[in-house]
Design a protein around this motif. Sequence first.
Motif, PDB file in Angstrom:
ATOM      1  N   ARG A   1       8.001   6.742  -0.800  1.00  0.00           N
ATOM      2  CA  ARG A   1       7.047   5.649  -0.907  1.00  0.00           C
ATOM      3  C   ARG A   1       5.796   6.060  -1.672  1.00  0.00           C
ATOM      4  O   ARG A   1       4.794   5.348  -1.646  1.00  0.00           O
ATOM      5  CB  ARG A   1       6.650   5.154   0.485  1.00  0.00           C
ATOM      6  CG  ARG A   1       7.791   4.578   1.284  1.00  0.00           C
ATOM      7  CD  ARG A   1       7.294   3.813   2.478  1.00  0.00           C
ATOM      8  NE  ARG A   1       6.372   2.761   2.092  1.00  0.00           N
ATOM      9  CZ  ARG A   1       6.733   1.580   1.621  1.00  0.00           C
ATOM     10  NH1 ARG A   1       7.998   1.304   1.458  1.00  0.00           N
ATOM     11  NH2 ARG A   1       5.831   0.678   1.303  1.00  0.00           N
TER      12      ARG A   1
ATOM     13  N   ILE B   1       4.085   4.874  -7.211  1.00  0.00           N
ATOM     14  CA  ILE B   1       3.777   3.458  -7.359  1.00  0.00           C
ATOM     15  C   ILE B   1       3.556   3.100  -8.828  1.00  0.00           C
ATOM     16  O   ILE B   1       2.808   3.779  -9.541  1.00  0.00           O
ATOM     17  CB  ILE B   1       2.515   3.078  -6.553  1.00  0.00           C
ATOM     18  CG1 ILE B   1       2.758   3.327  -5.056  1.00  0.00           C
ATOM     19  CG2 ILE B   1       2.143   1.626  -6.789  1.00  0.00           C
ATOM     20  CD1 ILE B   1       1.533   3.075  -4.196  1.00  0.00           C
TER      21      ILE B   1
ATOM     22  N   GLN C   1       7.627   2.046  -5.531  1.00  0.00           N
ATOM     23  CA  GLN C   1       6.967   0.794  -5.214  1.00  0.00           C
ATOM     24  C   GLN C   1       6.404   0.187  -6.488  1.00  0.00           C
ATOM     25  O   GLN C   1       6.074   0.909  -7.430  1.00  0.00           O
ATOM     26  CB  GLN C   1       5.802   1.012  -4.244  1.00  0.00           C
ATOM     27  CG  GLN C   1       6.178   1.523  -2.876  1.00  0.00           C
ATOM     28  CD  GLN C   1       4.964   1.602  -1.983  1.00  0.00           C
ATOM     29  OE1 GLN C   1       4.495   0.612  -1.445  1.00  0.00           O
ATOM     30  NE2 GLN C   1       4.427   2.795  -1.818  1.00  0.00           N
TER      31      GLN C   1
ATOM     32  N   TYR D   1       3.329  -2.688  -7.568  1.00  0.00           N
ATOM     33  CA  TYR D   1       2.271  -3.630  -7.224  1.00  0.00           C
ATOM     34  C   TYR D   1       1.989  -4.449  -8.478  1.00  0.00           C
ATOM     35  O   TYR D   1       1.542  -3.909  -9.491  1.00  0.00           O
ATOM     36  CB  TYR D   1       0.997  -2.902  -6.797  1.00  0.00           C
ATOM     37  CG  TYR D   1       1.069  -2.230  -5.443  1.00  0.00           C
ATOM     38  CD1 TYR D   1       2.168  -2.392  -4.610  1.00  0.00           C
ATOM     39  CD2 TYR D   1       0.025  -1.426  -4.986  1.00  0.00           C
ATOM     40  CE1 TYR D   1       2.234  -1.775  -3.379  1.00  0.00           C
ATOM     41  CE2 TYR D   1       0.078  -0.805  -3.747  1.00  0.00           C
ATOM     42  CZ  TYR D   1       1.188  -0.982  -2.942  1.00  0.00           C
ATOM     43  OH  TYR D   1       1.258  -0.373  -1.718  1.00  0.00           O
TER      44      TYR D   1
ATOM     45  N   GLU E   1       1.680  -2.636   2.239  1.00  0.00           N
ATOM     46  CA  GLU E   1       2.403  -1.380   2.378  1.00  0.00           C
ATOM     47  C   GLU E   1       3.039  -1.250   3.761  1.00  0.00           C
ATOM     48  O   GLU E   1       4.182  -0.791   3.896  1.00  0.00           O
ATOM     49  CB  GLU E   1       1.460  -0.199   2.117  1.00  0.00           C
ATOM     50  CG  GLU E   1       2.149   1.136   2.145  1.00  0.00           C
ATOM     51  CD  GLU E   1       1.515   2.159   1.236  1.00  0.00           C
ATOM     52  OE1 GLU E   1       2.092   3.256   1.120  1.00  0.00           O
ATOM     53  OE2 GLU E   1       0.467   1.883   0.635  1.00  0.00           O
TER      54      GLU E   1
ATOM     55  N   ASN F   1      -4.442   5.189  -3.870  1.00  0.00           N
ATOM     56  CA  ASN F   1      -3.206   5.970  -3.942  1.00  0.00           C
ATOM     57  C   ASN F   1      -3.485   7.456  -3.755  1.00  0.00           C
ATOM     58  O   ASN F   1      -2.720   8.177  -3.103  1.00  0.00           O
ATOM     59  CB  ASN F   1      -2.512   5.723  -5.282  1.00  0.00           C
ATOM     60  CG  ASN F   1      -1.046   6.088  -5.253  1.00  0.00           C
ATOM     61  OD1 ASN F   1      -0.361   5.862  -4.261  1.00  0.00           O
ATOM     62  ND2 ASN F   1      -0.558   6.673  -6.333  1.00  0.00           N
TER      63      ASN F   1
ATOM     64  N   ARG G   1       0.443   8.439   4.099  1.00  0.00           N
ATOM     65  CA  ARG G   1       1.605   7.547   4.041  1.00  0.00           C
ATOM     66  C   ARG G   1       2.660   7.975   5.058  1.00  0.00           C
ATOM     67  O   ARG G   1       3.289   7.142   5.704  1.00  0.00           O
ATOM     68  CB  ARG G   1       2.211   7.548   2.633  1.00  0.00           C
ATOM     69  CG  ARG G   1       1.569   6.581   1.696  1.00  0.00           C
ATOM     70  CD  ARG G   1       2.462   6.193   0.538  1.00  0.00           C
ATOM     71  NE  ARG G   1       1.827   5.141  -0.221  1.00  0.00           N
ATOM     72  CZ  ARG G   1       1.022   5.338  -1.263  1.00  0.00           C
ATOM     73  NH1 ARG G   1       0.786   6.558  -1.673  1.00  0.00           N
ATOM     74  NH2 ARG G   1       0.468   4.318  -1.880  1.00  0.00           N
TER      75      ARG G   1
END
Length: 579
Positions: A244, A247, A283, A285, A450, A533, A552
């Motif tokens: 995860r 991103i 991921q 966004y 998230e 992040n 995370r």
Amino acid sequence: MSTYFLSLRIKGFGNTSLFWGECWMAVKSGWWEMKRSLSLKEDDYIPLTSALEVLYCPRNFYLRYVEGVDVKDWKMERGKVEDEQRRKTVYIGERVQRRQMRLVSDKLGISCLIDAIEDDGGKIYPIEFKTGEVSNRLYDRAQLCAEAMVLEDVLGVRINKGYIYYAESHKRIEVNFDYKLRQHVMEAIELAHDILLGNTIPPPLDDERCRGCALVNVCLPDEVTKLKSGYDKVSAYTMPVLWRERILYVDDKWAKIGYKKGRFIVEKGSGEVFEIPCEAVNQMYLVGSVTISNRALSSALRRDIFIAMFSSKGRFEGMFIPERNKNIDLRVAQVLFCRDEGKCLKVARSIVYGKLANMKTLLLRRNRNLGSKRVLQSIKHISALLKALKSKDSFEEILGIEGEGTREYFSAFGDLITVEGFDFERRSRRPPRNRVNAMLSFGYSVLTAELVGIAHAVGLDAYIGPYHRSKYGKPALALDILEEFRPIIVDSLVLYMINKGVISLSDFDIQESPQRFVFLNESGRKKFIRQYNSRMNSLVKHSLFGYRVSLRRILETQMRLLGKVFTGELSEYKPYRAR
């Protein structure tokens, strides 16, 4: 009752001691087969490789087969590739090998995919191909023996031996199927069926086998053992989960995302194009007017890539969620738990305690150099609320404590800001009416998205929670976990970005009519996501378990621990508390 082995022994196979051993196993096998037939449907066959997981770890079998956890390490992936390369019939002199043969045994209640079945002049042998060097592992020998037992059931012949080929050693090892090995197989299959029928998760082993296990981040042997008994026997060295943490963030007007030959193609509104391998993304966004092609979307979902959509003003709009987890039993347990007000009350108290404790910690940290009397007053007030919370036994009282603590916290929050132009008096949302509130709202939206993805990834329903009441379109479970992490992730990040000059007044847009609305513009959102992040990937020491992992990973751990409370494996939920 099956008398298969008994009839073979009468025909003169083997010695007397082995004969009587197999007579007893035939009786036991027949009794177990009858017991199983009363409980299982005709199509309830357990894959052999899953059933034999109990030899290594019964909990591993439960997680993989019952809960449907599909986590593979590099050895499994390498073995899968080598299996695909062997799918053909091979002639070796007088011998014939038929590869990748799928068979089912009604007597054993298992199905299997045999790497190869060798016919050597009418004599049948199963063959297993293994990566690595020659080993005497019980699992390898038991797997081969079980395949022989399936063949015996299907073909009605006696098979006394088989072979394992170890690729790195380039050696073919003969394995004899004696009574002891057959007994190991029968006991393993029986235990697998008992676990399946009982639907009760076995306790973690918490020993040397946990180190290097592919499921250590799902099983949580260290965490479960410590929460249950207060100590951890053997550290499994839990490491951050990287799936995860990669991103792809796209916030460019009229940007388009496409797909070509295993790569995502991002074309910005300015015409600039860049490519990124699909394997480098976990991921996405997507903000504002960004579009994604159907081919790119389907490719992302096939690769378990979670996609979150935000408006140009930072509001969370929705998501595309890959089908990662099919564990229905866990979701049923979640629903039943959340219908029990007494159980929910206990978890709600823990969640609010974690939130208030982390608010207090943030105020203490940030006030060390400021020495604000107003902040000190709020710290004392929140400390008193933490003590009072322990005796509250209704949702109304817990909500009252949380509301009072949150108001007190935000009444002092503005004193922690040292830069002009970022005034803050109170929390305002829908819409945020100053720059600080705009950052807080955007941060909470990103973190909520998230957490929704994490909930689905671990097999939970993000919209059913024990504290926040379920309403249409409200991700109650994600909001429950969000509470304890608001101060230490979003609030602390907002203070850092303002006080360190990472964000400036030009990173905001203001809408004055019909009512004042402040929001981060494109440059502000990009700065925030970059810092967010970085914060989420930073390693911190877990206050309860002592290891260093990313934030995370801590989010995922807390979600999994709450899931174990739903199933009854853990008796209470322990919130994460920053130190």
